[in-house]
Design a protein around this motif. Structure first.
Motif, PDB file in Angstrom:
ATOM      1  N   CYS A 100      27.533  37.276  33.423  1.00 20.67           N
ATOM      2  CA  CYS A 100      27.292  37.871  34.739  1.00 20.67           C
ATOM      3  C   CYS A 100      25.986  38.658  34.744  1.00 20.67           C
ATOM      4  O   CYS A 100      25.633  39.312  33.764  1.00 20.67           O
ATOM      5  N   VAL A 147      26.637  41.612  41.858  1.00 21.86           N
ATOM      6  CA  VAL A 147      26.840  41.010  40.543  1.00 21.86           C
ATOM      7  C   VAL A 147      27.216  39.550  40.744  1.00 21.86           C
ATOM      8  O   VAL A 147      27.959  39.200  41.659  1.00 21.86           O
ATOM      9  N   SER A 148      26.668  38.668  39.928  1.00 20.52           N
ATOM     10  CA  SER A 148      26.905  37.234  40.066  1.00 20.52           C
ATOM     11  C   SER A 148      28.323  36.878  39.642  1.00 20.52           C
ATOM     12  O   SER A 148      28.928  37.541  38.798  1.00 20.52           O
ATOM     13  N   ALA A 149      28.855  35.829  40.236  1.00 24.14           N
ATOM     14  CA  ALA A 149      30.200  35.357  39.908  1.00 24.14           C
ATOM     15  C   ALA A 149      30.152  34.483  38.666  1.00 24.14           C
ATOM     16  O   ALA A 149      29.273  33.633  38.523  1.00 24.14           O
ATOM     17  N   SER A 150      31.092  34.714  37.749  1.00 23.89           N
ATOM     18  CA  SER A 150      31.179  33.916  36.532  1.00 23.89           C
ATOM     19  C   SER A 150      32.544  34.147  35.902  1.00 23.89           C
ATOM     20  O   SER A 150      33.072  35.263  35.955  1.00 23.89           O
ATOM     21  N   VAL A 193      34.530  41.920  39.156  1.00 27.55           N
ATOM     22  CA  VAL A 193      33.826  40.917  38.369  1.00 27.55           C
ATOM     23  C   VAL A 193      34.811  39.857  37.909  1.00 27.55           C
ATOM     24  O   VAL A 193      34.518  38.665  37.894  1.00 27.55           O
ATOM     25  N   ASN A 194      36.000  40.279  37.511  1.00 23.35           N
ATOM     26  CA  ASN A 194      37.108  39.373  37.188  1.00 23.35           C
ATOM     27  C   ASN A 194      38.404  40.081  37.573  1.00 23.35           C
ATOM     28  O   ASN A 194      38.377  41.022  38.381  1.00 23.35           O
TER      29      ASN A 194
END
Length: 378
Positions: free
Chosen positions: A246, A237-240, A193-194
C-alpha cells in the motif's frame, strides 16, 4: 462571457470529447452535492449540503455505460432515481456500510452520525433509522467516517485524532478507541486499509496508522518537510490485499503531492508539484484519490472546475513539476458563470471500484458526470 462565446467553447469541447472519452453522461441535480458514494457497482448515493432541508438520493447509473456492444441500441442513457429521502441538516460526509442497505452521514457541524436505510424492492424511500454518538459534542468540521464489511455492522469515525473510535452500529457500543495521542489533530481523512488496519490523515500532514486489534499507541508519521508554505493536507492510501504494497499520497493546498510507503509514511518515495490552480481552500474542498483498478494513477479535484489525473510512475524523490495525464473539464466548460462571476467548482469525485478508467464527478452547479476517459498514450 458572451452567450455566443460560451456556445463556441462548449461546441469545441463537445467535439474534442468524441475522441477523449469512451463514455460521457451528464445529470443535473436540483441542488449540488459534496458526496458521491457507491452503494453497488451500478448505483451511487448523493445528498445536498445546504443549511436547511436536503434530499438524499440513490441514483442508478445509465445502463448504456454497461453495454459492452451495440451501445447505440441501448435505450437507457440517463441516470435514474432508485430511492430518495429528506434530511433537515446538511450532508457533508456519507459512507455506505458494505454488505448492507445502510448509509451513515455527518452534517459537518457536530461529530454525531446519522443512520439511514436505503430501502429495497418494496420501498423507494430512504429513511432515517437512528444515530451514533460522536466523541465530542461539537467539532470544527464534523466527523470523518470509514466502514468495512463486518457482522454486525461497524463504523470508524472521529473529528480529531484524539477521538477516533470504532462503534457497533446496532448497539452504539464502542469497540475500539485510538490510543491517547499527544495532540488532537483535525482529521482530513479516515479509511480502512484492510479488515483491521486503518489510516487517519490529518490536515497538518501527520498520518496515524493503527490496528483495531491492538490497544497500543498507533504509528505516527510527521508531515512532509515544509518548503516554507503553511498548508492544509489531504491524504489517501491505495487499495491492496497486502499492507506491504500500500502507498500513501498526501496533497497540500499549495499543490505539492508526496507519495510514501504505508510501512514508513514519514519517508517520501516520490513527490511532485501539481499543475493546479492553488487558492484558499477549505478542509472539505479538495480530494485526492488513488485509482483502485489502475496502477500508479491518482486523481485530484477541488482546486477548480477540473478533475485531473496524474501518473505517479514518473515521479522521483526530488520534487519536480508534473503535468496531468488527463483532465476532465466538463463541469467548467458546461456551466455558465454565476451572477458573482465565480465559475462552477468540482465538489466531489470518485473512481468506479472495478472499471479502470470510469469516474463520477459533481460540481457546485448541481451537475453530475460519469465518464470513461481514453488514455492518450494508448
Amino acid at each position: 462571457m458572451e452567450v455566443s462565446e460560451f456556445d463556441d467553447i462548449l461546441d469545441d469541447w463537445f467535439i474534442e470529447s468524441l475522441k477523449t472519452y469512451k463514455d460521457l453522461h451528464v445529470y443535473q441535480l436540483e441542488h449540488p452535492t459534496q458526496v458521491i458514494e457507491w452503494t453497488s457497482g451500478k448505483t451511487v448515493c448523493v445528498a445536498g449540503y445546504s443549511p436547511s432541508r436536503n434530499e438524499i438520493l440513490e441514483l442508478r447509473l445509465p445502463l448504456k455505460l454497461y453495454a459492452d456492444e451495440n451501445k447505440g441500441l441501448c435505450a437507457e442513457r440517463d441516470f435514474k432515481v432508485a430511492h430518495g429521502g429528506f434530511t433537515d441538516s446538511p450532508v457533508r460526509r456519507l459512507k455506505h456500510i458494505p454488505g448492507t442497505r445502510c448509509v451513515v452521514t455527518n452534517d459537518g457541524l457536530t461529530s454525531d452520525l446519522q443512520l439511514w436505510e436505503l430501502g429495497g424492492d418494496d420501498s423507494d424511500v430512504i429513511r432515517r433509522t437512528g444515530s451514533v454518538k460522536g466523541g465530542r459534542s461539537a467539532s470544527e468540521s464534523g466527523s470523518r467516517i470509514a466502514a468495512r464489511l463486518s457482522s454486525p455492522p461497524q463504523v470508524l469515525h472521529g473529528a480529531q485524532s484524539s477521538d477516533v473510535q470504532l462503534t457497533e452500529v446496532a448497539s452504539g457500543k464502542t469497540l475500539y478507541r485510538l490510543a491517547e495521542t499527544d495532540s488532537a489533530d483535525l482529521l482530513s481523512s479516515l479509511q480502512f486499509v484492510n479488515d483491521t488496519v486503518f489510516l487517519a490523515g490529518c490536515c497538518n500532514g501527520r498520518v496515524y496508522v493503527a490496528d483495531t486489534r491492538k490497544p497500543g499507541a498507533p504509528q505516527l508519521s510527521p508531515p512532509p518537510p515544509s518548503s516554507g508554505e503553511s498548508s492544509l493536507w489531504w491524504t489517501d492510501v491505495s487499495a491492496s490485499p497486502h499492507v506491504s504494497s500500500c502507498r500513501v499520497v498526501r496533497l497540500s493546498s499549495a499543490g505539492r503531492a508526496v507519495v510514501s510507503d504505508l510501512r514508513n509514511p514519514g519517508e517520501a518515495v516520490s513527490q511532485a508539484q501539481l499543475d493546479v490552480q492553488t487558492r484558499c481552500c477549505g478542509l472539505d474542498d479538495v480530494s485526492v484519490s488513488w485509482a483502485p483498478a489502475l496502477k500508479d494513477c491518482v486523481s485530484v479535484s477541488g482546486f477548480s472546475g477540473v478533475v485531473q489525473l496524474y501518473s505517479t510512475s514518473t515521479w522521483r524523490i526530488e520534487p519536480q513539476d508534473a503535468r496531468p495525464l488527463f483532465q476532465h473539464r466538463g463541469h467548467a466548460v458546461s456551466s455558465q458563470q454565476n451572477d458573482d462571476g465565480v465559475p462552477a467548482s468540482v465538489t466531489s469525485h470518485v473512481w468506479h471500484p472495478e472499471r479502470p478508467r470510469t469516474l463520477l464527478s459533481a460540481a457546485s452547479d448541481g451537475s453530475v458526470h460519469v465518464w470513461d476517459w481514453v488514455d492518450p498514450d494508448r
